[in-house]
Write a protein that holds these residues in place. Structure first.
Motif: not given
Length: 339
Positions: A31-32, A73, A127, A130, A173, A192
């Motif tokens: 995801h990031g 990530n 991301a 997302p 983002y 997050w």
């Protein structure tokens, strides 16, 4: 058509949909991480997992291996649901208590650090998949010592920046925040928390402020290498390596992940610092989207399940093709003998 050929045809037709279903069952990739200011894991990945340049990133690889950097990530807790303090003990904030990422927890004053200054700043979080959710960024308190393990008490009790469902621009983002006054070396801790799932992601970003400098562990707080975020090419090239272990989605090994230290009372799951995230009428983070909201890149299951499904589907498809070919050859031979 003989009964044998009919059976072969039915078997082939029955297996094909199963094979296709297996091939489409893969979960979304990871995801990031924060890229401005760049996180530790992102900075080390950008240096090159197999041959990092900075002493801190070399030490991180020595402690936890290269796979942690390829999975830059995926520093996550699948069932966090806002219980960050309960799940992550002091000294393990940067790894999110995941043993695979333990190299990120090394207490060092020479981690690659981004230059920062007090005032308004635009943050970016890359991301790779997302999701709806909330970002909270915490700054270390004045007097923070990077040569000691990072503890929750080192962070301010409230986030200095918070954003709900910020704009996704060019794969990142983007949101604004106001950075507090600091001097020397500090750390930005990012959480997050997804609102469409209990999953949460974490990042430690080392930063330096102008002004008075001091020695920490024998290292000048301003002298560490300036980091860069992973490029698009580097991310694309590393994606294949990341998928080798777990499809780039956190960590499937339950023995390496975070464990709940104390059970949070019902309805009291809170973000670190006591700030409720993605709340639904109370302080408990929402784990389901509100009516009418779009769920983005929903994930679930383990990558082992994915690979078993894909592998099993491939084997079944191959077996069906071989059986079909075998039956066709037999039918042809039978026809020739009949003539």
């Amino acid at each position: 058509m003989t009964a044998r050929r009919k059976a072969a045809g039915i078997l082939t037709l029955g297996i094909a949909p199963l094979a296709l279903a297996g091939l489409t069952a893969a979960p979304a990739v990871a995801h990031g991480s924060l890229t401005d200011p760049v996180s530790r894991v992102s900075a080390c990945y950008a240096e090159g997992p197999e041959n990092p340049q900075s002493a801190a990133c070399k030490a991180a690889v020595a402690a936890g291996g290269t796979q942690a950097l390829y999975d830059w990530n995926g520093v996550n807790i699948a069932n966090a649901a806002g219980k960050h303090r309960d799940l992550i003990p002091d000294g393990k904030l940067c790894s999110a208590a995941n043993d695979k990422f333990k190299g990120l927890d090394l207490p060092r004053a020479d981690w690659p650090a981004s230059k920062m200054s007090a005032g308004k700043h635009t943050f970016t979080f890359r991301a790779t998949a997302p999701h709806k959710g909330f970002f909270e960024l915490y700054m270390t308190k004045p007097g923070y010592d990077a040569s000691k393990p990072l503890a929750w008490s080192d962070l301010e009790s409230k986030p200095f920046a918070r954003a709900a469902d910020p704009t996704l621009t060019n794969g990142s983002y983007v949101f604004d925040g106001t950075i507090p006054q600091r001097s020397g070396r500090h750390l930005v801790y990012t959480i997050w928390q997804r609102s469409d799932s209990p999953e949460a992601f974490y990042a430690c970003s080392d930063v330096t402020f102008g002004g008075e400098s001091k020695k920490e562990g024998g290292v000048d707080a301003q002298s560490a290498k300036t980091p860069t975020a992973p490029s698009d090419d580097a991310i694309a090239k590393g994606a294949a390596k990341s998928s080798v272990e777990h499809n780039g989605h956190g960590d499937d090994d339950a023995n390496t992940g975070a464990k709940v230290k104390t059970a949070a009372p019902a309805g009291e799951g809170q973000a670190s610092g006591g700030t409720g995230q993605a709340t639904t009428g109370g302080d408990t983070p929402a784990v389901n989207p509100a009516a009418g909201e779009e769920v983005l890149a929903e994930t679930g299951g383990s990558s082992s399940t994915t690979y078993l499904a894909i592998g099993g589907a491939a084997v079944l498809a191959a077996g069906a093709a071989a059986l079909f070919t075998s039956q066709r050859r037999r039918a042809t031979a039978t026809g020739r003998r009949g003539n």
